[in-house]
Design an enzyme around this catalytic site. Structure first.
Site, mmCIF file in Angstrom:
data_model
loop_
_atom_site.group_PDB
_atom_site.id
_atom_site.type_symbol
_atom_site.label_atom_id
_atom_site.label_comp_id
_atom_site.label_asym_id
_atom_site.label_seq_id
_atom_site.Cartn_x
_atom_site.Cartn_y
_atom_site.Cartn_z
ATOM 1 N N ARG A 234 -24.896 -15.735 1.620
ATOM 2 C CA ARG A 234 -23.462 -15.594 1.806
ATOM 3 C C ARG A 234 -22.768 -16.894 1.436
ATOM 4 O O ARG A 234 -23.220 -17.982 1.809
ATOM 5 C CB ARG A 234 -23.122 -15.251 3.267
ATOM 6 C CG ARG A 234 -23.682 -13.931 3.758
ATOM 7 C CD ARG A 234 -22.976 -12.744 3.117
ATOM 8 N NE ARG A 234 -23.407 -11.478 3.683
ATOM 9 C CZ ARG A 234 -24.457 -10.779 3.271
ATOM 10 N NH1 ARG A 234 -25.183 -11.248 2.271
ATOM 11 N NH2 ARG A 234 -24.770 -9.640 3.837
ATOM 12 N N GLU A 263 -15.132 -13.935 -5.664
ATOM 13 C CA GLU A 263 -15.938 -13.323 -6.730
ATOM 14 C C GLU A 263 -15.093 -12.367 -7.553
ATOM 15 O O GLU A 263 -14.437 -11.497 -6.977
ATOM 16 C CB GLU A 263 -17.136 -12.595 -6.121
ATOM 17 C CG GLU A 263 -18.107 -13.544 -5.425
ATOM 18 C CD GLU A 263 -19.385 -12.855 -4.951
ATOM 19 O OE1 GLU A 263 -19.502 -11.617 -5.121
ATOM 20 O OE2 GLU A 263 -20.275 -13.536 -4.423
ATOM 21 N N HIS A 281 -23.931 -12.598 -8.572
ATOM 22 C CA HIS A 281 -24.251 -11.747 -7.435
ATOM 23 C C HIS A 281 -25.191 -10.611 -7.868
ATOM 24 O O HIS A 281 -24.929 -9.424 -7.633
ATOM 25 C CB HIS A 281 -22.983 -11.179 -6.809
ATOM 26 C CG HIS A 281 -23.145 -10.918 -5.334
ATOM 27 N ND1 HIS A 281 -22.143 -11.117 -4.420
ATOM 28 C CD2 HIS A 281 -24.215 -10.487 -4.603
ATOM 29 C CE1 HIS A 281 -22.560 -10.814 -3.209
ATOM 30 N NE2 HIS A 281 -23.826 -10.428 -3.292
#
Length: 315
Positions: A234, A263, A281
């Site tokens: 995270r 993001e 990611h």
């Protein structure tokens, strides 16, 4: 008319697991096939839906209040950071997760980032593409110490590979498991967070979200000089400004991350830094992880909705 289920994960569009939703008698609605839906698209789609197979988009209180028939939200992964869990509970909407579905994919990416950072692989490969012959000195991980924060499903997979490479492993976990420690192998031990930080030549994060960064300026100062930091968990676990300062000073050898405060992160001093390895990611974005996560998410959702439907029929 069949009850409607909204499906938003980009990887779900065209996935065979979705066909099981239709086979169970539900209508499937993709508000933005292959893309992240806008808030307006979500509001429109969820207005009369009973189920929601959710991706990474924010699920706010206002969105939930605009979906009076919604009974369950199923995530195709472990994280539910984007969902207002308090509002969901208040409104009687169950939030379902698919724990460990992507653990192998995230663990393998973590190991890949560790090795890439140790050998400076991105910059070496980039030089070759540019016609340069850049031989940059790396380090070997064997004989060094891996610090692990969070020894759960992902952390344990990383630990097993690290031990096979000849690393020592010190792990901090809020709930240490003595039975795991007894079988993990020689070279592994649980430790306090301070002990992990003080000894970690490589530090990898596999902890849940934090209200404040776990790796801040103080934690970075506690690491051995030239340590490598890997974050596939995270973004909230890391103070990105402190990491940038540590990279600039040389205190950190490299920062390898798959997660960001925003993001996509765009171009920034951190993402452009020559000793940062950034990925988009993709930890759980493998064919196998997607299949496991989608199957689990569909199973979870159908279990809740079918049970509710059966109870309604009994009544």
């Amino acid at each position: 008319m069949a009850d409607r289920i909204v499906v938003t994960p980009r990887s779900a569009y065209g996935h065979p697991a979705v066909e099981r939703i239709r086979a169970a008698g539900y209508e499937v609605d993709f508000p933005a096939p292959g893309a992240v839906p806008t808030p307006a698209q979500l509001h429109a789609a969820l207005a009369d839906s009973v189920g929601y197979l959710a991706g990474v988009e924010p699920v706010t209180r206002s969105l939930l209040r605009a979906a009076p028939r919604l009974r369950a939200i199923s995530r195709n992964g472990t994280g539910a950071d984007a969902i207002d869990l308090t509002a969901a509970e208040e409104l009687g909407v169950k939030v379902l997760r698919a724990p460990a579905a992507n653990a192998q994919g995230v663990a393998e990416l973590t190991v890949a980032l560790m090795l890439a950072a140790a050998r400076q692989l991105p910059s070496v490969a980039s030089a070759i593409r540019g016609g340069e012959w850049a031989r940059r000195e790396g380090i070997e991980l064997s004989g060094r110490t891996l610090g692990v924060v969070g020894a759960g499903q992902i952390g344990r997979r990383v630990i097993s590979v690290a031990l096979a490479l000849g690393m020592r492993v010190r792990a901090f976990d809020a709930y240490p498991d003595d039975s795991y420690a007894a079988t993990a192998g020689e070279g592994f031990a649980y430790a306090t967070l301070d002990e992990v930080l003080a000894t970690a030549d490589v530090l990898t994060l596999h902890a849940p979200p934090a209200a404040t960064p776990l790796v801040d300026a103080g934690a970075l100062a506690a690491l051995p000089s030239g340590a490598i930091l890997v974050n596939t968990a995270r973004a909230s676990l890391v103070d990105e400004s402190a990491v940038l300062a540590a990279l600039d000073s040389g205190a950190l050898r490299a920062y390898a991350t798959d997660v960001y405060a925003v993001e996509p992160p765009g171009a920034s001093a951190l993402t452009r830094h020559p000793r940062v390895i950034g990925t988009a990611h993709i930890g759980g974005y493998t064919r196998e992880s997607v299949d496991r996560a989608m199957a689990a998410a569909v199973d979870n959702l159908l279990h809740v909705l079918d049970s509710d439907r059966e109870r309604s029929g009994d009544e």
